[in-house]
Motif scaffolding. Structure first.
Motif, mmCIF file in Angstrom:
data_model
loop_
_atom_site.group_PDB
_atom_site.id
_atom_site.type_symbol
_atom_site.label_atom_id
_atom_site.label_comp_id
_atom_site.label_asym_id
_atom_site.label_seq_id
_atom_site.Cartn_x
_atom_site.Cartn_y
_atom_site.Cartn_z
ATOM 1 N N LEU A 282 0.854 -1.182 0.000
ATOM 2 C CA LEU A 282 0.000 0.000 0.000
ATOM 3 C C LEU A 282 0.892 1.235 0.000
ATOM 4 O O LEU A 282 1.955 1.237 0.628
ATOM 5 N N MET A 283 0.435 2.260 -0.693
ATOM 6 C CA MET A 283 1.264 3.452 -0.847
ATOM 7 C C MET A 283 0.404 4.682 -0.573
ATOM 8 O O MET A 283 -0.732 4.763 -1.036
ATOM 9 N N LEU A 284 0.947 5.628 0.178
ATOM 10 C CA LEU A 284 0.290 6.936 0.310
ATOM 11 C C LEU A 284 1.212 7.982 -0.308
ATOM 12 O O LEU A 284 2.329 8.198 0.172
ATOM 13 N N LEU A 285 0.763 8.594 -1.397
ATOM 14 C CA LEU A 285 1.513 9.709 -1.998
ATOM 15 C C LEU A 285 0.940 10.984 -1.416
ATOM 16 O O LEU A 285 -0.247 11.259 -1.582
ATOM 17 N N VAL A 286 1.778 11.754 -0.751
ATOM 18 C CA VAL A 286 1.252 12.929 -0.052
ATOM 19 C C VAL A 286 2.251 14.089 -0.159
ATOM 20 O O VAL A 286 3.281 14.109 0.489
ATOM 21 N N SER A 287 1.922 15.025 -1.074
ATOM 22 C CA SER A 287 2.868 16.114 -1.323
ATOM 23 C C SER A 287 2.110 17.410 -1.574
ATOM 24 O O SER A 287 0.952 17.548 -1.190
ATOM 25 N N GLY A 288 2.762 18.354 -2.264
ATOM 26 C CA GLY A 288 2.092 19.613 -2.595
ATOM 27 C C GLY A 288 1.171 19.453 -3.793
ATOM 28 O O GLY A 288 0.315 20.290 -4.054
ATOM 29 N N PRO B 243 2.481 -7.587 4.668
ATOM 30 C CA PRO B 243 1.727 -6.323 4.599
ATOM 31 C C PRO B 243 2.597 -5.111 4.924
ATOM 32 O O PRO B 243 3.307 -5.110 5.930
ATOM 33 N N LEU B 244 2.527 -4.111 4.056
ATOM 34 C CA LEU B 244 3.354 -2.921 4.262
ATOM 35 C C LEU B 244 2.698 -1.699 3.651
ATOM 36 O O LEU B 244 2.127 -1.778 2.563
ATOM 37 N N ILE B 245 2.765 -0.597 4.376
ATOM 38 C CA ILE B 245 2.367 0.692 3.788
ATOM 39 C C ILE B 245 3.588 1.596 3.758
ATOM 40 O O ILE B 245 4.351 1.670 4.723
ATOM 41 N N ALA B 246 3.787 2.254 2.609
ATOM 42 C CA ALA B 246 4.906 3.185 2.464
ATOM 43 C C ALA B 246 4.360 4.563 2.110
ATOM 44 O O ALA B 246 3.266 4.677 1.559
ATOM 45 N N VAL B 247 5.123 5.599 2.454
ATOM 46 C CA VAL B 247 4.720 6.960 2.097
ATOM 47 C C VAL B 247 5.747 7.565 1.153
ATOM 48 O O VAL B 247 6.920 7.175 1.148
ATOM 49 N N GLU C 153 -0.938 -0.601 14.482
ATOM 50 C CA GLU C 153 -2.186 -1.070 15.115
ATOM 51 C C GLU C 153 -2.941 -2.037 14.204
ATOM 52 O O GLU C 153 -3.791 -2.789 14.648
ATOM 53 N N ASN C 154 -2.655 -1.962 12.907
ATOM 54 C CA ASN C 154 -3.379 -2.802 11.950
ATOM 55 C C ASN C 154 -2.467 -3.868 11.327
ATOM 56 O O ASN C 154 -2.702 -4.321 10.196
ATOM 57 N N ASN C 155 -1.408 -4.212 12.071
ATOM 58 C CA ASN C 155 -0.494 -5.307 11.680
ATOM 59 C C ASN C 155 0.171 -5.120 10.324
ATOM 60 O O ASN C 155 0.332 -6.059 9.549
ATOM 61 N N CYS C 156 0.517 -3.891 10.046
ATOM 62 C CA CYS C 156 1.130 -3.557 8.771
ATOM 63 C C CYS C 156 2.487 -2.919 9.065
ATOM 64 O O CYS C 156 2.590 -2.084 9.967
ATOM 65 N N ALA C 157 3.509 -3.280 8.300
ATOM 66 C CA ALA C 157 4.795 -2.593 8.463
ATOM 67 C C ALA C 157 4.676 -1.198 7.854
ATOM 68 O O ALA C 157 3.830 -0.962 6.991
ATOM 69 N N PHE C 158 5.511 -0.275 8.327
ATOM 70 C CA PHE C 158 5.468 1.103 7.835
ATOM 71 C C PHE C 158 6.845 1.464 7.291
ATOM 72 O O PHE C 158 7.864 1.181 7.916
ATOM 73 N N LEU C 159 6.870 2.080 6.111
ATOM 74 C CA LEU C 159 8.158 2.452 5.514
ATOM 75 C C LEU C 159 8.120 3.885 4.995
ATOM 76 O O LEU C 159 7.229 4.252 4.221
ATOM 77 N N ALA C 160 9.070 4.675 5.431
ATOM 78 C CA ALA C 160 9.229 6.030 4.885
ATOM 79 C C ALA C 160 10.630 6.102 4.283
ATOM 80 O O ALA C 160 11.610 6.172 5.014
#
Ligand code: KG4
Ligand code: ZN
Length: 365
Positions: free
Chosen positions: A138-144, A278-282, A302-309
């Motif tokens: 999963l990916m969150l793209l969050v910029s200007g 499972p992984l979410i990256a930003v 909290e939702n059993n997902c790894a987080f990567l920045a």
């Protein structure tokens, strides 16, 4: 030769002129041999946003210099390359065209394939460039300019779960900074002020949390902030340092809450695919915000997902992500034989509805 691929990429879709050389042995980790970025912040500073004509001209002047520097820093010549890649959209069309023309010149001159890359796919594949993360993630793209949740299935297959229907969060931070007389880009300035502020003093709205799904809206938030600012000014004929800090902290808390809750929903949908790791990256400049990052990280865990920045230099606009994306496309058979068209809009997920709004940094996709 094909086991060991080396690609030169150009990126000029917004206000950064960038070139990079990335190499990868088949099955091995990708190596960034060079990554050069000339940013145009100063050129646009007095206009309060990116001026497309100024951006396009500056790209045209810098692209070849940038490409040359990337080759020199990587210590490779054109003969060592397997392909040239370029951002073909989405973005400000003048800048995209400058990049495509320069890349085409290099590719034709050196008799190399020219691979067109979607800028958003570049951002979305960054976790594979930096950490060799496995699909689907999963990916969150969050910029200007961007704000969307995506499930990445492959370099050409993405599911968009939702995104902003108006301003991107970075844009909201920049407008907030302007309303409070802080410097641009607004994100770091607002974060700095917020450190001394009370995030509970102003009850700013958490837009669209009452609606199902992962879509978001940030434009109402800055209107609420403007109203709160004007009320204080009307009462006390000015803002104290503490008022400003409290406004910043309350605004930042609202953005954090919205992104965290929408992130929780995005993870819920993503988990139905039963990913093995499972992984979410930003990616994107707003991922630098410590409050937002902490909110997302907490939600992920909290939702059993790894987080990567990934490192910030690879979260913001750069050409290494474009080169990497082209590497995957090349390995999947893309030899640049198709027509390469510069596209102002180019949604990653062809099945999701078109985005609204124009965005400070050009068309959102
Ligand atoms: O990814 P980026 O460098 O460029 C694009 O928008 O494509 O992101 C820049 C945006 C700006 O709006 C900036 O204010 C925001 O990212 N930003 C931040 C922070 N650092 C940069 N927003 C919130 N907090 C930060 N620490
Ligand atoms: Zn970008």
């Amino acid at each position: 030769m094909e086991d060991n691929l080396t690609i030169l990429a150009l990126e000029s879709s917004c206000d950064d002129t960038a070139a990079a050389v990335v190499r990868q042995a088949k099955g091995g980790p990708a190596q960034i041999l060079s990554s050069v970025v000339f940013d145009q912040t100063k050129l646009h500073a007095t206009f309060g946003g990116v001026v497309p004509e100024i951006a396009a001209r500056a790209h045209a002047e810098k692209l070849d210099v940038c490409a040359k520097e990337a080759l020199i820093k990587a210590n490779v010549s054109l003969f060592d390359l397997d392909a040239v890649a370029v951002t073909a959209g989405p973005g400000l069309i003048g800048g995209v065209l400058s990049g495509v023309m320069c890349a085409r010149g290099i590719a034709v001159g050196a008799d190399l394939p020219l691979i067109g890359v979607n800028h958003l796919a570049g951002h979305a594949l960054t976790p594979r460039l930096t950490n060799n993360v496995r699909y689907p993630y999963l990916m969150l793209l969050v910029s200007g300019g961007h704000c969307q949740f995506l499930i990445a299935h492959s370099s050409s297959d993405f599911t968009r779960l939702g995104g902003t229907i108006d301003d991107a969060p970075g844009e909201a931070f920049d407008k907030t900074a302007r309303l409070l007389g802080l410097t641009q880009p607004g994100g770091p300035a607002v974060q700095q002020e917020a450190q001394a502020g009370d995030p509970t003093r102003f009850a700013f709205p958490r837009p669209m949390l009452n609606k199902p799904g992962c879509d978001m809206s940030f434009s109402g938030l800055k209107t609420a902030l403007r109203r709160a600012r004007d009320e204080i000014i009307a009462q006390k004929s000015g803002l104290t340092r503490q008022d400003r800090a409290d406004l910043c902290a309350s605004f930042q808390a609202a953005v954090t809450d919205v992104l965290s809750e929408k992130c929780r929903r995005a993870i819920e949908i993503y988990m139905t695919e039963a990913p093995s790791e499972p992984l979410i990256a930003v990616a994107g400049g707003v991922a630098a915000n410590t409050s937002i990052r902490a909110g997302l990280e907490r939600t992920a865990h909290e939702n059993n997902c790894a987080f990567l920045a990934p490192p910030l230099s690879l979260c913001t606009d750069n050409a290494a992500m474009i080169a990497y994306c082209a590497l995957e496309q090349y390995r999947n058979g893309d030899r640049g034989k198709g027509e390469l068209v510069a596209r102002p809009r180019w949604p990653l997920d062809r099945h999701s509805p078109a985005m609204l709004g124009s965005g400070r940094k050009g068309a959102k996709a």
